[in-house]
Design a protein around this motif. Structure first.
Motif, PDB file in Angstrom:
ATOM      1  N   HIS A 234       0.864  -1.262  -0.013  1.00 10.53           N
ATOM      2  CA  HIS A 234      -0.111   0.104  -0.302  1.00 10.53           C
ATOM      3  C   HIS A 234       1.016   1.268   0.031  1.00 10.53           C
ATOM      4  CE1 HIS A 234      -3.651  -2.220   0.750  1.00 10.53           C
ATOM      5  NE2 HIS A 234      -2.811  -3.239   1.450  1.00 10.53           N
ATOM      6  N   VAL A 235       2.132   1.096   0.018  1.00  8.51           N
ATOM      7  CA  VAL A 235       3.099   2.275  -0.084  1.00  8.51           C
ATOM      8  C   VAL A 235       3.631   2.409  -1.482  1.00  8.51           C
ATOM      9  CG1 VAL A 235       5.284   3.202   0.594  1.00  8.51           C
ATOM     10  CG2 VAL A 235       3.734   1.929   2.257  1.00  8.51           C
ATOM     11  N   LEU A 236       3.340   3.711  -2.264  1.00  6.84           N
ATOM     12  CA  LEU A 236       3.429   3.878  -3.409  1.00  6.84           C
ATOM     13  C   LEU A 236       4.829   4.748  -3.621  1.00  6.84           C
ATOM     14  CD1 LEU A 236      -0.031   5.146  -4.810  1.00  6.84           C
ATOM     15  CD2 LEU A 236       1.381   2.795  -5.500  1.00  6.84           C
ATOM     16  N   ALA A 237       5.049   5.751  -2.641  1.00 11.87           N
ATOM     17  CA  ALA A 237       5.959   6.584  -2.716  1.00 11.87           C
ATOM     18  C   ALA A 237       6.512   7.041  -1.396  1.00 11.87           C
ATOM     19  CB  ALA A 237       6.073   7.525  -3.630  1.00 11.87           C
ATOM     20  N   LEU A 238       7.841   7.457  -1.061  1.00  9.81           N
ATOM     21  CA  LEU A 238       8.113   7.887   0.165  1.00  9.81           C
ATOM     22  C   LEU A 238       9.137   9.040   0.087  1.00  9.81           C
ATOM     23  CD1 LEU A 238       9.238   4.427   1.995  1.00  9.81           C
ATOM     24  CD2 LEU A 238       7.143   5.660   2.333  1.00  9.81           C
ATOM     25  N   GLU A 239       9.008   9.903   1.042  1.00  6.92           N
ATOM     26  CA  GLU A 239      10.217  10.796   1.130  1.00  6.92           C
ATOM     27  C   GLU A 239      10.804  10.442   2.523  1.00  6.92           C
ATOM     28  OE1 GLU A 239       9.988  15.692   1.076  1.00  6.92           O
ATOM     29  OE2 GLU A 239       9.586  14.959   3.041  1.00  6.92           O
ATOM     30  N   VAL A 240      12.159  10.560   2.235  1.00  8.24           N
ATOM     31  CA  VAL A 240      13.082   9.615   3.309  1.00  8.24           C
ATOM     32  C   VAL A 240      14.229  10.656   3.602  1.00  8.24           C
ATOM     33  CG1 VAL A 240      14.476   7.636   4.004  1.00  8.24           C
ATOM     34  CG2 VAL A 240      12.459   7.471   2.731  1.00  8.24           C
ATOM     35  N   VAL A 241      14.581  10.728   4.999  1.00 11.65           N
ATOM     36  CA  VAL A 241      15.998  11.482   5.275  1.00 11.65           C
ATOM     37  C   VAL A 241      16.953  10.405   5.512  1.00 11.65           C
ATOM     38  CG1 VAL A 241      17.005  12.791   7.060  1.00 11.65           C
ATOM     39  CG2 VAL A 241      14.650  13.613   6.238  1.00 11.65           C
TER      40      VAL A 241
ATOM     41  N   ARG B 160      13.397  11.170  -2.378  1.00 11.18           N
ATOM     42  CA  ARG B 160      12.073  10.576  -2.914  1.00 11.18           C
ATOM     43  C   ARG B 160      12.275   9.174  -3.578  1.00 11.18           C
ATOM     44  NH1 ARG B 160       8.330  14.440  -1.696  1.00 11.18           N
ATOM     45  NH2 ARG B 160       6.646  12.904  -2.106  1.00 11.18           N
ATOM     46  N   LEU B 161      11.396   8.182  -3.107  1.00 13.80           N
ATOM     47  CA  LEU B 161      11.512   6.849  -3.560  1.00 13.80           C
ATOM     48  C   LEU B 161      10.284   6.586  -4.057  1.00 13.80           C
ATOM     49  CD1 LEU B 161      13.565   5.529  -0.439  1.00 13.80           C
ATOM     50  CD2 LEU B 161      14.558   6.529  -2.306  1.00 13.80           C
ATOM     51  N   GLY B 162      10.227   5.696  -5.040  1.00 10.96           N
ATOM     52  CA  GLY B 162       8.921   5.239  -5.575  1.00 10.96           C
ATOM     53  C   GLY B 162       8.236   6.413  -6.264  1.00 10.96           C
ATOM     54  N   SER B 163       7.052   6.274  -6.681  1.00  7.62           N
ATOM     55  CA  SER B 163       6.387   7.126  -7.278  1.00  7.62           C
ATOM     56  C   SER B 163       4.932   7.190  -7.512  1.00  7.62           C
ATOM     57  CB  SER B 163       6.471   7.328  -8.831  1.00  7.62           C
ATOM     58  OG  SER B 163       5.907   6.221  -9.377  1.00  7.62           O
ATOM     59  N   ARG B 164       4.132   8.222  -7.510  1.00  7.08           N
ATOM     60  CA  ARG B 164       2.824   8.238  -7.442  1.00  7.08           C
ATOM     61  C   ARG B 164       1.984   7.370  -8.275  1.00  7.08           C
ATOM     62  NH1 ARG B 164      -0.705  13.080  -5.259  1.00  7.08           N
ATOM     63  NH2 ARG B 164      -2.834  12.707  -6.048  1.00  7.08           N
ATOM     64  N   VAL B 165       2.457   7.190  -9.533  1.00  3.73           N
ATOM     65  CA  VAL B 165       2.051   6.318 -10.444  1.00  3.73           C
ATOM     66  C   VAL B 165       2.658   4.920 -10.256  1.00  3.73           C
ATOM     67  CG1 VAL B 165       1.186   8.028 -12.056  1.00  3.73           C
ATOM     68  CG2 VAL B 165       3.493   7.011 -12.036  1.00  3.73           C
ATOM     69  N   PRO B 166       2.216   3.820 -10.562  1.00  2.00           N
ATOM     70  CA  PRO B 166       2.686   2.533 -10.313  1.00  2.00           C
ATOM     71  C   PRO B 166       3.880   2.183 -11.311  1.00  2.00           C
ATOM     72  CG  PRO B 166       0.426   2.355 -10.978  1.00  2.00           C
ATOM     73  CD  PRO B 166       0.744   3.684 -11.036  1.00  2.00           C
ATOM     74  N   ASP B 167       4.724   1.316 -10.585  1.00  2.00           N
ATOM     75  CA  ASP B 167       5.969   0.860 -11.667  1.00  2.00           C
ATOM     76  C   ASP B 167       6.714   1.891 -11.859  1.00  2.00           C
ATOM     77  OD1 ASP B 167       4.770  -1.811 -11.535  1.00  2.00           O
ATOM     78  OD2 ASP B 167       3.629  -1.399 -13.223  1.00  2.00           O
TER      79      ASP B 167
ATOM     80  N   LEU C 246      13.675   1.061  -4.524  1.00  6.32           N
ATOM     81  CA  LEU C 246      14.300   1.373  -3.037  1.00  6.32           C
ATOM     82  C   LEU C 246      12.964   1.726  -1.898  1.00  6.32           C
ATOM     83  CD1 LEU C 246      17.067   3.856  -3.829  1.00  6.32           C
ATOM     84  CD2 LEU C 246      17.290   1.205  -3.485  1.00  6.32           C
ATOM     85  N   ARG C 247      11.634   2.000  -2.521  1.00  4.53           N
ATOM     86  CA  ARG C 247      10.553   1.933  -1.818  1.00  4.53           C
ATOM     87  C   ARG C 247      10.414   0.833  -1.009  1.00  4.53           C
ATOM     88  NH1 ARG C 247       5.944  -0.539  -2.245  1.00  4.53           N
ATOM     89  NH2 ARG C 247       6.934  -1.682  -3.709  1.00  4.53           N
ATOM     90  N   GLY C 248      10.473  -0.367  -1.769  1.00  5.57           N
ATOM     91  CA  GLY C 248      10.263  -1.685  -1.256  1.00  5.57           C
ATOM     92  C   GLY C 248      11.392  -2.079  -0.120  1.00  5.57           C
ATOM     93  N   LEU C 249      12.623  -1.385  -0.219  1.00  3.55           N
ATOM     94  CA  LEU C 249      13.591  -1.624   0.853  1.00  3.55           C
ATOM     95  C   LEU C 249      13.290  -1.062   2.119  1.00  3.55           C
ATOM     96  CD1 LEU C 249      17.029  -1.465  -0.704  1.00  3.55           C
ATOM     97  CD2 LEU C 249      16.161  -3.230   0.325  1.00  3.55           C
ATOM     98  N   LEU C 250      12.800   0.039   1.906  1.00  9.97           N
ATOM     99  CA  LEU C 250      12.878   0.814   3.067  1.00  9.97           C
ATOM    100  C   LEU C 250      11.315   0.302   3.881  1.00  9.97           C
ATOM    101  CD1 LEU C 250      13.274   3.820   4.364  1.00  9.97           C
ATOM    102  CD2 LEU C 250      14.547   3.241   2.112  1.00  9.97           C
ATOM    103  N   VAL C 251      10.421  -0.006   3.245  1.00  9.50           N
ATOM    104  CA  VAL C 251       9.109  -0.434   4.077  1.00  9.50           C
ATOM    105  C   VAL C 251       9.940  -1.961   4.692  1.00  9.50           C
ATOM    106  CG1 VAL C 251       6.977  -1.545   3.839  1.00  9.50           C
ATOM    107  CG2 VAL C 251       7.601   0.367   2.295  1.00  9.50           C
ATOM    108  N   GLY C 252       9.666  -1.985   6.109  1.00 10.04           N
ATOM    109  CA  GLY C 252      10.093  -2.932   6.900  1.00 10.04           C
ATOM    110  C   GLY C 252      11.462  -2.879   7.097  1.00 10.04           C
TER     111      GLY C 252
END
Lengths: 483, 434
Positions: free
Chosen positions: A165-172, A180-187, A193-199
């Motif tokens: 359920h996470v599309l994009a992240l802003e990360v410090v 910014r990782l991922g994007s508002r639109v899919p794929d 890297l978004r997937g790496l950050l989650v969890g």
């Protein structure tokens, strides 16, 4: 790297955030030494940034002073993830609690990390949308914490856990850069890297903004309570339902012990003489829901259900769920202390694994209450004990370890949703080879976070960390602490 | 001089051990919601109390400030799945600070306890103070200040002034037999309270009407005194115990079947007299028997056949759950059942009706800033309902919401639920014209 005294660390942080948003006195720090586990460790300083730039400034200052950084939301974590075991700067994100956008057309929400999970659901509801991951602590836990732990919940069965359920992240990042990782639109193109950050449990960076997927609220919902004579029958009903082609949005198991603890306090409507109960929910359009509910009922009866009730009114449905969500907490009133475990097994293995869990608990002389996401095969045994009894804590930790071993031997894993945190680092070696773990370490090194961003969490080893084995932690437990 | 917990009321380890740190209480706590800080949350305060108890931290003025900022609304008890008795832990903690030598006590705390001990517990002194207030209201000075003159006052004084009620009605000071219905079913004793009958005589009159309506003979024992709730909340357990003993003796002598209380805060405290006097072997049993007879007025009336002969009352109503009714006494249905039975009443729930209004006894005076912040949220919720009447079940809430209505310009009439019932009873008695 300049190393300053704690005094200059505090002064620098006060300069960046204002004195009102920096805590450093002993009587203030003490309430930031815990999450919802047994672990306790004091931070050197607690900060409450309000913007991404302030988070980055805090990270930069911590870097300059060479002290650890640990992010924290509401402090409801169940693996010690927000406990600053090596001190340092605890970055509390509760002030960053704004829902920036809810877009019904794109079906996304943009939120700050301190937003409470339920607040997002409430904001999406008027648009006919919802945010699917629903941990039992959703009234209080934050989206930032959900992302860090890839949290699940009863409805994970149909909708998947947070990572879906996470599309994009802003990360410090640990070097204070903002990305910014991922994007508002899919794929989004490139490495995910978004997937790496989650969890990643706060070991790779601090999420300061999240773009989340919203799903449609289904027009019809049916909540069923199936009553069984035993956990084994109820476990078989789970497999039988799914074998018949229906995946309910939730299938929650409550065993006899937990029913007898919860029902007198919450009055949820669970029969006190049940051997086990399954709380099942199906969603969809009305006609489909009726069909699915019929399949679920038939599967439950085939597995030996004594009774299958359907909640007719919204209030009845809410009571049934209230009992489930308050169950873990209610154990606190029933026993001086308890140890909540989190493991996962293939759901077809549930009957035999549950039998072993109960047998091991009996042999060790402890009461064990079970309430868990049966559809996912995600176990939550709660071992009740009195820490005042000789060696009780130690014996409970041994039992917990034995139960984790059973899960792994059955082809499962050491955590279903609570995260590894501090608690389960040593078990990582049971499920991953040295090469697997080396790959994970390499990622952490690539982010530049080794030993400084939430140190001593998730991966075994690490500079200045104990092995993470529970037996090592137990002597440090404060008297009267629950497990 | 370092403070620590001393005396007979030190919070018990068993009570504290019930907390499993799950954090479910956080969103229910008005001060946590307002600040987002663990220090101002129930879980945090319990941890501070444990820390002081175990000697891990000192009871510094700063640590005690966090205990002091607690409203004692006990919403966290409703949210708590582990049944942590938060209210009594906080009362015990405050009592154990106040059991230190006077010189060591925090100044604000001892001043407050001094004022409570020497005013509320002494009707003559309280009446003198209120007489001045009455003169202020009746002379027209109050309306002048609330008009143009008020702009000359500093903000803090203006806020304090707006919190004072208009004292225009004659106080309710009747004792003895207040009602003796023809069909006497039971004999009940009524608590008049220290300040309630002075501020809101109309609530007592309505309570007598409602009790008579359900065929209860109503007596008010003349020897009764202040219930001691405010003293307990402020940590002055000794004064609270002395007051409790006098009330127990007074109501025992009156030989009543039930003790009726129309102030939720007082009722909650009196239901806990047994615990308050647990260390006193001569009084413990009597206190427990007394406590078992205490009923909130709404709880009592809702349990009787009250629905007969009610006339129409044309009001749009919303309800503010009194914290010490909903959370401490766990009574939520009774006020709704009564309002629901009154013909003509259109009822709308507000958002979070069981969240504190910020009155909390004397909190609105000693923690004026936080109280105002909590009240603002409450007034928004009230305004959103569009109701013309806000019902309450406690004089403190009434006072606070009346002041909020003035300050936030919300046109709402604030009434105890029992007053609306009394209106309906009166309307039912009036001859029906054609």
């Amino acid at each position: 790297m300049a190393t300053g005294s704690p005094g200059t660390l505090v002064r620098d942080l006060q300069g960046a955030l204002g004195a009102a948003h920096v805590l450093h006195l002993p009587e203030d720090l003490i309430v930031y030494e815990y999450d919802a586990t047994i672990e306790r460790a004091l931070p050197d300083v607690v900060v409450f940034p309000a913007t991404t730039a302030e988070v980055a400034a805090c990270v930069r200052i911590a870097l300059d002073h060479d002290v650890p950084v640990v992010p924290r939301g509401s402090g409801t974590g169940l693996s010690g993830g927000a406990v600053p075991v090596r001190g340092g700067v605890l970055v509390v994100l509760t002030r960053m609690n704004r829902i920036l956008e809810v877009d019904a057309t794109d079906r996304v929400a943009v939120v700050q990390p301190g937003v409470i999970n339920l607040a997002l659901q409430e904001a999406a509801a008027p648009l006919g949308l919802t945010y699917a991951p629903d941990p039992s602590s959703q009234r209080v836990c934050t989206i930032g914490g959900n992302i860090a732990n890839n949290s699940g919940g009863p409805h994970t069965l149909a909708h998947g856990s947070t990572v879906n359920h996470v599309l994009a992240l802003e990360v410090v990042l640990p070097d204070a850069r903002v990305v910014r990782l991922g994007s508002r639109v899919p794929d989004a193109p490139g490495v995910d890297l978004r997937g790496l950050l989650v969890g990643s449990e706060g070991t790779l960076g601090i999420v300061t903004e999240a773009t989340l997927r919203l799903v449609r609220q289904q027009p019809a919902v049916r909540t069923l309570l199936a009553i069984f004579e035993s956990v084994e029958d109820a476990s078989n009903a789970v497999s039988e339902t799914i074998r018949r082609g229906v995946i309910p949005v939730a299938m929650e198991m409550l065993d006899q012990e937990i029913i007898r603890i919860v029902e007198p306090r919450i009055r949820a409507g669970y029969p006190m003489d049940a051997g086990a109960a399954l709380l099942i929910e199906v969603e969809g359009v009305a006609e489909g829901v009726a069909l699915d509910a019929a399949v679920v009922e038939a599967a439950c009866h085939a597995a030996g259900a004594r009774e299958v009730r359907s909640a007719e009114e919204a209030s009845e449905r809410e009571r049934l769920w209230e009992g489930r969500k308050a169950a873990i907490g209610a154990i606190g009133a029933a026993a001086p202390a308890f140890y909540l475990l989190d493991g996962v097994v293939p759901r077809t293995k549930l009957p035999e694994v549950m039998a072993q869990v109960m047998e091991l608990s009996r042999a060790a002389g402890f009461r064990c209450a079970n309430v868990f996401h049966a559809g996912d095969g995600n176990l939550h045994p709660n071992i009740m004990f009195d820490p005042a009894e000789p060696r009780a804590t130690e014996r409970v930790l041994e039992l917990g370890e034995a139960i984790m071993r059973v899960c792994v031997d059955a082809g499962g894993a050491i955590t279903g949703e609570h995260g590894v945190g501090l608690e389960k680092r040593s078990y990582m070696e049971w499920v991953f080879t040295p090469a697997d773990l080396a790959a994970q370490h390499a990622v952490r090194d690539a982010f530049g976070s080794t030993d400084r961003f939430n140190p001593c969490k998730v991966l075994p080893g690490g500079h200045g960390c104990a092995s993470g084995h529970m037996k090592e932690i137990s002597p440090h437990l404060v008297e009267g602490a629950y497990v | 001089m370092t403070l620590q917990f001393v005396g007979p009321d030190i919070p018990s380890a068993e009570d504290l051990a019930n907390c499993i740190h799950c954090g479910f209480c956080l969103p229910s706590c008005p001060t946590y919601v307002a600040t987002g800080q663990e220090l101002e949350s129930p879980r945090g305060r319990l941890h501070l109390i444990s820390g002081i108890r175990e000697g891990r931290i000192a009871a510094t003025p700063r640590a005690l400030e966090h205990l002091d900022l607690c409203l004692q609304c006990r919403a966290c008890e409703t949210a708590c799945p582990s049944a942590v008795p938060y209210g009594r832990i906080m009362e015990d903690a405050r009592a154990s600070i106040m059991a230190n030598p006077a010189a060591a006590q925090p100044r604000g705390w001892s001043l407050r306890a001094f004022a409570l001990r020497h005013v509320l517990a002494h009707p003559a002194r309280l009446r003198l103070a209120l007489a001045a207030g009455r003169l202020y209201s009746r002379s027209g000075a109050q309306s002048l200040v609330r008009g143009h003159l008020g702009r000359l006052l500093p903000a803090r004084l203006r806020r304090l002034e707006s919190a004072t009620p208009a004292l225009t009605d004659a106080p309710f000071r009747s004792t003895g037999v207040l009602a003796s219905p023809a069909q006497r079913r039971e004999r009940v004793g009524m608590l008049l309270g220290c300040i309630h009958g002075e501020l809101y005589p109309r609530m007592h009159e309505a309570t007598v009407t409602a009790l008579a309506h359900v065929d209860a003979e109503v007596v008010a024992p003349p020897e009764q005194v202040c219930c001691g709730a405010l003293h307990t909340h402020a940590g002055d357990a000794e004064t609270a115990r002395a007051l409790a003993r006098r009330n127990i003796a007074a109501f025992e002598a009156a030989e009543v079947d039930a003790v009726i209380v129309n102030a939720a805060g007082c009722g909650a405290a009196m239901k806990e007299y047994g615990r308050l006097l647990r260390h006193d072997p001569n009084w413990r049993g009597r206190a427990e028997r007394f406590a078992s007879k205490v009923r909130d007025a709404l709880e009592y009336v809702a349990g009787q056949d009250f629905g007969h002969d009610l006339g129409a009352v044309d009001r749009t109503v919303t309800l503010q759950d009194a914290c010490h009714l909903a959370h401490a006494q766990r009574i939520r249905e009774a006020p709704r059942a009564i309002l629901g039975a009154i013909p003509g009443v259109a009822f709308t729930e507000m958002r979070h009706p069981d969240r504190c209004c910020g009155s909390a006894g004397i909190y609105s005076v000693v923690q004026a800033e936080m109280s105002a912040q909590v009240l603002e949220t409450k007034m928004d919720a009230i305004a959103a309902t569009g109701a013309g009447t806000v019902c309450t079940a406690n004089p403190g809430c009434t006072l606070q919401i009346e002041s909020g209505a003035r300050r936030h310009e919300v046109a709402a009439d604030v009434r105890h639920v029992i007053e609306v019932l009394a209106e309906s009873i009166a309307a039912g008695r009036a001859p029906v014209g054609d």
